[in-house]
Design a protein around this motif. Structure first.
Motif, PDB file in Angstrom:
ATOM      1  N   SER A   1       0.940  -1.376  -0.001  1.00 25.35           N
ATOM      2  CA  SER A   1       0.037  -0.087   0.117  1.00 25.35           C
ATOM      3  C   SER A   1       0.789   1.223  -0.020  1.00 25.35           C
ATOM      4  CB  SER A   1      -0.955  -0.151   1.252  1.00 25.35           C
ATOM      5  OG  SER A   1      -0.076  -0.012   2.334  1.00 25.35           O
TER       6      SER A   1
ATOM      7  N   GLU B   1       4.939   7.011   1.381  1.00 20.26           N
ATOM      8  CA  GLU B   1       5.638   5.836   2.016  1.00 20.26           C
ATOM      9  C   GLU B   1       4.692   4.744   1.142  1.00 20.26           C
ATOM     10  OE1 GLU B   1       6.810   6.673   6.519  1.00 20.26           O
ATOM     11  OE2 GLU B   1       4.846   6.803   6.170  1.00 20.26           O
TER      12      GLU B   1
ATOM     13  N   TYR C   1       4.416   0.737   1.744  1.00 19.14           N
ATOM     14  CA  TYR C   1       4.482  -0.483   2.911  1.00 19.14           C
ATOM     15  C   TYR C   1       4.067  -1.717   2.547  1.00 19.14           C
ATOM     16  CZ  TYR C   1       4.934   2.723   6.786  1.00 19.14           C
ATOM     17  OH  TYR C   1       5.332   3.717   7.871  1.00 19.14           O
TER      18      TYR C   1
ATOM     19  N   ARG D   1       2.601  -5.305   3.635  1.00 19.87           N
ATOM     20  CA  ARG D   1       1.977  -5.858   4.712  1.00 19.87           C
ATOM     21  C   ARG D   1       1.920  -7.401   4.509  1.00 19.87           C
ATOM     22  NH1 ARG D   1      -3.535  -3.440   7.320  1.00 19.87           N
ATOM     23  NH2 ARG D   1      -2.189  -1.876   7.447  1.00 19.87           N
TER      24      ARG D   1
ATOM     25  N   GLU E   1       4.252  -5.403   9.315  1.00 22.35           N
ATOM     26  CA  GLU E   1       4.206  -4.126   8.254  1.00 22.35           C
ATOM     27  C   GLU E   1       5.382  -3.810   8.245  1.00 22.35           C
ATOM     28  OE1 GLU E   1       0.528  -1.360   7.141  1.00 22.35           O
ATOM     29  OE2 GLU E   1       1.573  -0.608   8.661  1.00 22.35           O
ATOM     30  N   ARG E   2       5.978  -3.677   7.135  1.00 20.39           N
ATOM     31  CA  ARG E   2       7.217  -3.038   6.895  1.00 20.39           C
ATOM     32  C   ARG E   2       7.178  -1.767   5.983  1.00 20.39           C
ATOM     33  NH1 ARG E   2       9.381  -4.730  10.942  1.00 20.39           N
ATOM     34  NH2 ARG E   2      10.015  -6.745  11.212  1.00 20.39           N
ATOM     35  N   ARG E   3       7.908  -0.677   6.196  1.00 19.37           N
ATOM     36  CA  ARG E   3       7.887   0.140   5.064  1.00 19.37           C
ATOM     37  C   ARG E   3       9.191  -0.112   4.344  1.00 19.37           C
ATOM     38  NH1 ARG E   3       9.739   6.328   6.953  1.00 19.37           N
ATOM     39  NH2 ARG E   3      12.026   5.114   6.972  1.00 19.37           N
ATOM     40  N   VAL E   4       8.746   0.031   2.895  1.00 17.51           N
ATOM     41  CA  VAL E   4       9.860  -0.403   2.081  1.00 17.51           C
ATOM     42  C   VAL E   4      10.235   0.949   1.343  1.00 17.51           C
ATOM     43  CG1 VAL E   4       9.886  -1.360  -0.164  1.00 17.51           C
ATOM     44  CG2 VAL E   4       8.039  -2.174   1.164  1.00 17.51           C
TER      45      VAL E   4
ATOM     46  N   HIS F   1       1.019   4.998   1.478  1.00 19.17           N
ATOM     47  CA  HIS F   1       0.425   6.141   2.606  1.00 19.17           C
ATOM     48  C   HIS F   1       0.782   7.488   2.080  1.00 19.17           C
ATOM     49  CE1 HIS F   1      -0.209   2.992   5.939  1.00 19.17           C
ATOM     50  NE2 HIS F   1       0.352   2.315   4.806  1.00 19.17           N
TER      51      HIS F   1
ATOM     52  N   ARG G   1      -4.525   6.435   2.775  1.00 21.31           N
ATOM     53  CA  ARG G   1      -3.955   4.958   2.264  1.00 21.31           C
ATOM     54  C   ARG G   1      -4.505   4.401   1.120  1.00 21.31           C
ATOM     55  NH1 ARG G   1      -2.162   0.991   6.728  1.00 21.31           N
ATOM     56  NH2 ARG G   1      -1.463  -0.712   5.378  1.00 21.31           N
TER      57      ARG G   1
END
Length: 156
Positions: A94, A103, A105, A107, A112-115, A96, A132
């Motif tokens: 997704s 950002e 992310y 999931r 959930e990690r920020r890429v 954001h 989002r």
């Protein structure tokens, strides 16, 4: 097995500029220390130098950030470690949106990690803070839309 490395060059450019600024600042501070300062000025300079060193190490570590995408999954490389996720475990990728940055992310059921962190600056189109999106909306910055497309290219 083909791999694709995806990096946010805008973020890398900003972090590189920060590294250069911090290194020059630290060098100037060391030069002032060697030139002789009063006790309190020396103490303050040493504390500032330690803070600059921590910021410099953090900024250099951030230059490692990238995503490595292949047929089997995605590897997120952060400053200090790597996270590997199989495509079967990924539930959502997704976007954001915020006023000054976007950002991306990834999931899974457990995390959930920020890429990517994508700064957009003052002249970006206005968005609701905290939007989002599961797919890029029409007003997504073109560079971010390209990163999203490259990240999801191998996803089944």
């Amino acid at each position: 097995m083909e791999q694709l490395t995806v990096r946010c060059y805008r973020y890398l450019l900003i972090m590189t500029a920060l590294v250069v600024f911090l290194a020059i600042s630290a060098g100037l501070l060391v030069r002032a220390l060697l030139g002789g300062l009063s006790y309190l000025a020396t103490l303050g300079a040493i504390i500032l130098l330690a803070s600059l060193a921590v910021a410099l190490v953090t900024a250099v570590g951030a230059l490692r950030s990238r995503a490595i995408v292949d047929d089997e999954g995605v590897t997120i490389v952060g400053a200090l470690r790597r996270w590997r996720y199989a495509w079967d475990d990924v539930t959502e990728i997704s976007l954001h949106a915020s006023l000054r940055y976007w950002e991306v992310y990834l999931r899974t059921a457990s995390a959930e990690r920020r890429v990517f962190f994508y700064p957009v600056g003052v002249f970006a189109p206005a968005v609701e803070n905290g939007e989002r999106h599961s797919t890029p909306p029409p007003y997504t910055p073109p560079g971010l839309a390209m990163l999203y497309a490259r990240l999801t290219e191998f996803r089944r």
